[in-house]
Design an enzyme around this catalytic site. Structure first.
Site, short mmCIF file in Angstrom:
data_model
loop_
_atom_site.label_atom_id
_atom_site.label_comp_id
_atom_site.label_asym_id
_atom_site.label_seq_id
_atom_site.Cartn_x
_atom_site.Cartn_y
_atom_site.Cartn_z
N SER A 121 62.67 55.82 41.53
CA SER A 121 61.30 55.63 40.98
C SER A 121 61.35 55.98 39.48
O SER A 121 60.42 55.93 38.69
CB SER A 121 60.44 56.55 41.65
OG SER A 121 61.05 57.94 41.79
N HIS A 142 61.52 49.15 44.07
CA HIS A 142 60.67 50.53 44.21
C HIS A 142 59.61 50.28 45.36
O HIS A 142 58.73 49.86 45.12
CB HIS A 142 60.41 50.98 43.02
CG HIS A 142 59.69 52.23 43.01
ND1 HIS A 142 58.87 52.62 42.34
CD2 HIS A 142 59.94 53.42 43.82
CE1 HIS A 142 58.23 53.78 42.42
NE2 HIS A 142 59.09 54.47 43.50
N GLU A 154 57.68 47.29 43.44
CA GLU A 154 57.89 46.88 42.35
C GLU A 154 59.23 46.40 42.28
O GLU A 154 60.35 47.11 42.67
CB GLU A 154 58.01 48.19 41.32
CG GLU A 154 56.78 48.78 41.21
CD GLU A 154 56.62 49.84 40.24
OE1 GLU A 154 55.56 50.16 39.56
OE2 GLU A 154 57.44 50.85 40.51
N ASN A 192 54.05 54.17 38.09
CA ASN A 192 54.59 55.61 37.25
C ASN A 192 53.95 55.78 35.98
O ASN A 192 53.42 56.82 35.35
CB ASN A 192 55.36 56.30 37.80
CG ASN A 192 55.72 56.46 39.15
OD1 ASN A 192 54.66 57.05 39.78
ND2 ASN A 192 56.80 56.62 39.68
#
Length: 505
Positions: A121, A142, A154, A192
């Site tokens: 991540s 991810h 992802e 993120n």
């Protein structure tokens, strides 16, 4: 259609590994569970089996499906047992050296055509792949926890990743029932990275003593439609984890001001106030329930003073109609009388700035955030100048609570609360597109699915108006002198041309 990967290895059987294994088996793959810790893979297999039993009990699958999926889920007693896999996904600890070591061992075991994937991540896929003889076979894959419920994955291309690897992983994500989104190998990838605007700007607002944590949460839930307030969310995820992500992305982007963390988070981590899991974070928890003070009831003010509305107010016609409907007398002359409550509704300016620029009496000036259509919100947000008299503050509070809608009061701030946080979210999303990290459609889908925002950031910008967001940021940058608020070129150009923020060239 045949499944892209018929035999999948999962290296690392913690919560993420279990979740990925579950949806891989549900997609029809034969899944091999491997963990270096003795007995961990078998415990993971049993935990997944129990999850399928619960799904059967709820009628979400039948007994035959459960038995078939369980038969496809096996324990690998050694890393050599993964030799026949055509995809191996590692989901181990977030340490570059340990991931590199595992992937080197896997590369020595599996076939030359086997795809290797990392569920990292925060670590660069390119750096992880640098340890391999054939980095072109490695990509980021991810997922988000809980994997079965968070329907996005992802797919991250390192600098040397073969494009066909990403294409296959994108198809496989769809076969697993997830939306695959393609991202370049940049800090935070998509979700993120895009998520930096929400909590980080809320912390900045709190650090300026604009409002307390509960007020910020209430405003962003009731006025902007977020499911959890930023401080509720930080308490839920754990501040120890969230603060580490904030600091990591900030430093990986070489101290980019848009991502600057807050000392508030650093102090609370040092104190062990992580949130729900420690019983106290931004809130204190008793039996799992956050302890918050009740909101201050609206004062009773009779009669209300006459109201004069700034000619430059955002959504002025709607504000006039609202004040009229709430029963307040309205002054229509060019300047307010000596007894009038002065209402301003700026975008990105503080109430003090508006009062001084327009020659208004700051002691009678109160601001209302009109970025959002009042008919679509559940709360109104008011801000005072440092000089606003208590009677004028109470009159404004009483007026805007007359129809029963919740009202929050805050200290003076350029952009109130909603304007600041929404503008930060939209601006960061625009810059992600400007950098070419992903497509606008993938960005909005990833954030909506991965962060549970009411809508994607670019659609959010279109909803509030790109020109309004641009005005908020430009005014805040001017007042605060902080490059944190400089508008992205993507936003500036599209707002100037009247284009959607989702528009691609």
């Amino acid at each position: 259609m045949a499944i892209d990967f018929s035999r999948v290895g999962i290296a690392g059987t913690g919560a993420m590994g279990q979740g990925i294994a579950q949806i891989a088996a549900q997609a029809g793959s034969r899944v091999l569970l491997f963990d270096s810790q003795s007995g961990a893979a078998e415990r993971a297999r049993q935990a997944i089996g129990k999850q399928w039993q619960r799904m059967q009990d709820k009628g979400r699958l039948d007994a035959a499906q459960r038995v078939a999926m369980l038969a496809r889920l096996e324990v690998a007693d050694s890393i050599q047992a993964l030799a026949g896999c055509d995809l191996v996904i590692e989901a181990i600890v977030e340490r570059l050296d340990i991931k590199q070591q595992l992937l080197r061992e896997l590369e020595a075991v599996v076939d030359a055509k086997t795809v290797l994937a990392t569920n990292t991540s925060s670590l660069p896929v390119t750096a992880i792949g640098a340890a391999l003889k054939h980095p072109q076979r490695l990509a980021g894959f991810h997922f988000f926890n809980p994997v079965a419920l968070m329907k996005v994955a992802e797919v991250v291309a390192g600098l040397r990743t073969d494009t066909t690897v990403c294409e296959r992983l994108m198809r496989y994500a769809q076969q697993m029932g997830h939306r695959g989104v393609l991202a370049q190998d940049t800090p935070g990838f998509i979700v993120n990275h895009a998520g930096r605007g929400y909590g980080t700007e809320a912390l900045r607002i709190a650090s300026e003593s604009v409002a307390d944590f509960a007020t910020i949460d209430r405003v962003l839930k009731d006025q902007a439609g977020f499911r959890l307030g930023p401080f509720e969310l930080l308490d839920l995820t754990g501040l120890d984890i969230s603060q580490a992500v904030m600091e990591s992305i900030y430093h990986q982007y070489y101290a980019e001001p848009r991502y600057r963390p807050s000392v508030i988070g650093t102090q609370r981590v040092a104190a062990g106030l992580y949130g729900r899991k420690t019983g106290e974070g931004f809130y204190r928890y008793v039996d799992g329930q956050a302890q918050t003070r009740a909101e201050t009831p609206a004062p009773q003010v009779h009669p209300l003073p006459p109201v004069w509305i700034d000619p430059q107010a955002a959504r002025r016609e709607q504000l006039l109609e609202l004040v009229r409907a709430l029963g307040a007398p309205i002054e229509n002359q060019a300047a307010p009388s000596a007894h009038a409550l002065i209402l301003v509704a700026p975008l990105g300016l503080d109430m003090t700035c508006v009062a001084v620029r327009s020659g208004l009496d700051a002691a009678r000036t109160v601001g209302i955030d009109m970025l959002a259509d009042d008919t679509l919100t559940q709360r109104r947000a008011l801000a005072t100048t440092p000089a606003t008299r208590a009677d004028m503050r109470d009159a404004a509070h009483a007026l805007f609570a007359r129809d029963g809608k919740a009202v929050s009061l805050m200290r003076d701030s350029p952009g109130f609360i909603t304007q600041r946080v929404v503008a930060a979210i939209v601006n960061i999303a625009c810059d992600i597109c400007q950098q070419g990290i992903c497509t606008p459609d993938d960005l909005d889908a990833a954030v909506r699915l991965g962060l549970n925002y009411p809508q994607g950031p670019l659609a959010m910008g279109d909803r509030y108006g790109a020109q309004h967001i641009m005005t908020v940021l430009s005014n805040m940058e001017s007042i605060l002198g902080d490059p944190r608020y400089r508008p992205s070129p993507w936003l500036r150009r599209r707002s100037a041309l009247g284009l959607s923020l989702l528009h691609t060239e």
